[in-house]
Design a protein around this motif. Structure first.
Motif, PDB file in Angstrom:
ATOM      1  N   VAL A  57      89.322 149.459 -27.403  1.00  0.00           N
ATOM      2  CA  VAL A  57      89.940 148.144 -27.584  1.00  0.00           C
ATOM      3  C   VAL A  57      88.890 147.106 -27.962  1.00  0.00           C
ATOM      4  O   VAL A  57      89.107 146.247 -28.825  1.00  0.00           O
ATOM      5  CB  VAL A  57      90.755 147.744 -26.318  1.00  0.00           C
ATOM      6  N   ILE A  58      87.720 147.201 -27.332  1.00  0.00           N
ATOM      7  CA  ILE A  58      86.671 146.204 -27.561  1.00  0.00           C
ATOM      8  C   ILE A  58      86.145 146.273 -28.996  1.00  0.00           C
ATOM      9  O   ILE A  58      85.668 145.268 -29.542  1.00  0.00           O
ATOM     10  CB  ILE A  58      85.535 146.374 -26.514  1.00  0.00           C
ATOM     11  N   HIS A 101      94.064 146.249 -32.385  1.00  0.00           N
ATOM     12  CA  HIS A 101      93.683 145.581 -31.150  1.00  0.00           C
ATOM     13  C   HIS A 101      94.911 145.163 -30.345  1.00  0.00           C
ATOM     14  O   HIS A 101      94.971 145.377 -29.133  1.00  0.00           O
ATOM     15  CB  HIS A 101      92.795 144.358 -31.451  1.00  0.00           C
ATOM     16  N   ARG A 105      95.505 146.391 -26.608  1.00  0.00           N
ATOM     17  CA  ARG A 105      95.404 145.317 -25.614  1.00  0.00           C
ATOM     18  C   ARG A 105      96.745 145.141 -24.891  1.00  0.00           C
ATOM     19  O   ARG A 105      96.791 144.844 -23.707  1.00  0.00           O
ATOM     20  CB  ARG A 105      94.969 144.034 -26.332  1.00  0.00           C
ATOM     21  N   ALA A 128      84.324 148.958 -18.039  1.00  0.00           N
ATOM     22  CA  ALA A 128      84.343 147.493 -17.956  1.00  0.00           C
ATOM     23  C   ALA A 128      84.780 147.010 -16.573  1.00  0.00           C
ATOM     24  O   ALA A 128      84.384 145.935 -16.137  1.00  0.00           O
ATOM     25  CB  ALA A 128      85.293 146.936 -19.006  1.00  0.00           C
ATOM     26  N   GLY A 129      85.599 147.812 -15.890  1.00  0.00           N
ATOM     27  CA  GLY A 129      86.174 147.345 -14.635  1.00  0.00           C
ATOM     28  C   GLY A 129      85.279 147.521 -13.433  1.00  0.00           C
ATOM     29  O   GLY A 129      85.603 147.033 -12.349  1.00  0.00           O
ATOM     30  N   THR A 177      80.486 145.701 -14.145  1.00  0.00           N
ATOM     31  CA  THR A 177      80.421 144.241 -14.301  1.00  0.00           C
ATOM     32  C   THR A 177      80.662 143.546 -12.966  1.00  0.00           C
ATOM     33  O   THR A 177      79.905 142.666 -12.562  1.00  0.00           O
ATOM     34  CB  THR A 177      81.504 143.789 -15.297  1.00  0.00           C
ATOM     35  N   ARG A 187      78.942 141.240 -33.192  1.00  0.00           N
ATOM     36  CA  ARG A 187      80.015 141.204 -34.186  1.00  0.00           C
ATOM     37  C   ARG A 187      79.381 141.488 -35.547  1.00  0.00           C
ATOM     38  O   ARG A 187      78.165 141.351 -35.698  1.00  0.00           O
ATOM     39  CB  ARG A 187      80.676 139.811 -34.253  1.00  0.00           C
ATOM     40  N   TYR A 238      76.170 135.817 -24.648  1.00  0.00           N
ATOM     41  CA  TYR A 238      76.936 134.998 -23.687  1.00  0.00           C
ATOM     42  C   TYR A 238      76.016 134.381 -22.634  1.00  0.00           C
ATOM     43  O   TYR A 238      76.180 133.233 -22.232  1.00  0.00           O
ATOM     44  CB  TYR A 238      77.971 135.842 -22.933  1.00  0.00           C
ATOM     45  N   ALA A 246      80.966 133.879 -19.709  1.00  0.00           N
ATOM     46  CA  ALA A 246      80.650 135.201 -19.138  1.00  0.00           C
ATOM     47  C   ALA A 246      81.756 136.223 -19.396  1.00  0.00           C
ATOM     48  O   ALA A 246      81.504 137.424 -19.396  1.00  0.00           O
ATOM     49  CB  ALA A 246      80.399 135.081 -17.637  1.00  0.00           C
ATOM     50  N   HIS A 249      89.078 138.775 -27.909  1.00  0.00           N
ATOM     51  CA  HIS A 249      88.527 139.846 -27.067  1.00  0.00           C
ATOM     52  C   HIS A 249      88.115 139.362 -25.678  1.00  0.00           C
ATOM     53  O   HIS A 249      87.427 140.092 -24.953  1.00  0.00           O
ATOM     54  CB  HIS A 249      87.325 140.504 -27.757  1.00  0.00           C
ATOM     55  N   CYS A 286      87.699 138.850 -21.931  1.00  0.00           N
ATOM     56  CA  CYS A 286      87.852 139.926 -20.949  1.00  0.00           C
ATOM     57  C   CYS A 286      89.301 140.103 -20.496  1.00  0.00           C
ATOM     58  O   CYS A 286      89.924 139.184 -19.966  1.00  0.00           O
ATOM     59  CB  CYS A 286      86.970 139.637 -19.737  1.00  0.00           C
TER      60      CYS A 286
END
Ligand code: HEM
Length: 404
Positions: free
Chosen positions: A81-82, A89, A93, A232-233, A236, A284, A307, A334, A340, A342
């Motif tokens: 997805v990222i 997307h 998503r 990601a979950g 982070t 990107r 970021y 952040a 995109h 979070c």
């Protein structure tokens, strides 16, 4: 005609910089809105306004050509997805939003809050503990593991793979190669353990396979959506929790003050994420020639979007290197922003806030020792932080209330 983009000679992925990247980011911001990283040959933006502009311009700065810094990784992750642009997307998503949107997340607060209080109680009972291994690593893995409906407790491996999966975004090098091997192991785990028949019914994980069964997403995307949850979950939020306890323990006067204003917890979570962005950067690719703040970026150029630097930009925040519980920097980057931004931020915020609320209620003093930094190409965190929590004894509590 744009102005010539200046070269930046320091390698931002070197161990020296990863130990403490903020002085280097400050030099990059000073040099100009866009700089060329000599070591990688890619561009980088580090000022708040430019980072935000790029993130909001997903049509011209695309993710579909990968958001990492090496081709092998971008190829392995090309179905994620990222690393997707519309319309793919939206399709991917949409599956995540159903389970991670604010309404769904509010409904899991009842599951999360008792876990947060039990964990803080346990640390208070122990007194001395390690913030990373005993505290920060426990909570998100338990919460996200249960929400995904994982069948087997593979906690240590899950975190190792997640950490490696973030390393793999980096430029070619030892850390990146090891990270690519971790992704392969994580994929194996998903293919053999987190399978459709083994995930708990009704879980976020099961919902991914249901979306495939309903024809909403092609079957091959299930692997990547589950990997998004598992990567990601976890790492982070682990790093954000570690940073939160470290920052509060390093600022005892602010901790004492915060204990008198528990309603400030959500704002303090924002300040922790601003000053120690757990995901420091992605990238990107310019889909067309673009002029950004007077600099010509040619079609096909990869641009690092930092970021963590934007969050410390002196053009945006007064005294940006100072941790300040009164700041409430709601616009921090952040979690990224735009298309995109979070997908899990409501859940991450809830996890962090409930732990902080439990600490405010139960912990009187926090003492932290010398931390050990974990070096990773993308995420910033710790390997270890020795700490002590003290609480008011029952007698002290009663006398502080004047009832003895
Ligand atoms: C403090 C914790 C977290 C931080 C700092 C964080 C940071 C980020 C950032 C910066 C992005 C933007 C990527 C980009 O611009 O390309 C992102 C995307 C994402 N995050 Fe998080 N994240 C956190 C927690 C979570 C959690 C708990 C989940 C899921 C359970 C999650 C799932 C995702 C997903 C799926 C994306 C990709 C979204 C998309 O491409 O549309 N994150 N995260």
């Amino acid at each position: 005609m744009g102005t010539t983009i200046p070269d930046f000679e320091t390698d931002i992925f070197s161990e020296e910089v990863l130990q403490d990247p903020y002085p280097t980011y400050a030099r990059m911001r000073e040099l100009g809105p866009v700089v060329r990283l000599a070591a990688q040959g890619v561009l980088a933006v580090t000022r708040y306004a430019d980072v935000r502009t790029i993130l909001l311009d997903h049509g011209r700065f695309v993710s579909g050509r990968g958001v990492g810094f090496n081709d092998e990784f971008n190829n392995v992750r090309k179905s994620s997805v990222i690393a997707s642009d519309p319309p793919r997307h939206e399709m991917l998503r949409g599956v995540l939003e159903g389970r991670l949107g604010p309404r769904s997340v509010r409904s899991v607060e009842d599951v999360i809050r008792p876990k947060a209080y039990a964990l803080v109680d346990e640390m208070v009972r122990r007194g001395s503990f390690d913030v990373v291994s005993d505290f920060a690593q426990i909570f998100p893995v338990e919460v996200v593991g249960e929400l995904i409906g994982l069948p087997v407790d593979a906690r240590t491996e899950l975190l190792r793979w997640a950490n490696g999966a973030f390393d793999a975004f980096g430029p070619r090098g030892d850390r990146t190669t090891a990270g690519l091997a971790d992704i392969a192991e994580q994929f194996d785990y998903i293919r053999t353990v987190a399978t459709r028949d083994k995930l708990a019914p009704g879980s976020m994980g099961a919902a991914v396979y249901e979306a495939a069964d309903a024809g909403i997403i092609p079957e091959e995307y299930c692997l990547h959506l589950l990997s998004a949850y598992l990567t990601a979950g976890m790492d982070t939020t682990v790093n954000a929790l570690g940073a939160m306890v470290w920052l509060l323990g390093s600022h005892p006067e602010q901790w004492a003050e915060l204990r008198t204003m528990p309603k400030q917890a959500g704002a303090v979570v924002n300040e922790v994420l601003r000053i120690e962005a757990p995901a420091q950067l992605f990238s990107r690719v310019a889909a067309v020639d673009v002029n950004l703040s007077g600099f010509e970026i040619a079609e096909g150029e990869r641009v690092a979007v930092v970021y963590a630097s934007a969050n410390r930009d002196e053009r945006q925040y007064v005294d940006p290197d100072r941790f300040d519980i009164h700041r409430n920097p709601a616009g921090h980057l952040a979690f990224g922003t735009g298309l995109h931004a979070c997908a899990g931020q409501a859940l991450a915020r809830l996890e962090l806030r409930t732990v902080l609320e439990a600490m405010i209620e139960k912990v009187e003093t926090i003492t932290v020792g010398e931390p050990v930094r974990k070096l990773n190409n993308v995420v910033r965190g710790f390997t270890s932080i020795p700490a002590d929590f003290t609480s008011l004894s029952v007698d002290d509590f009663a006398s502080s209330r004047g009832s003895l």
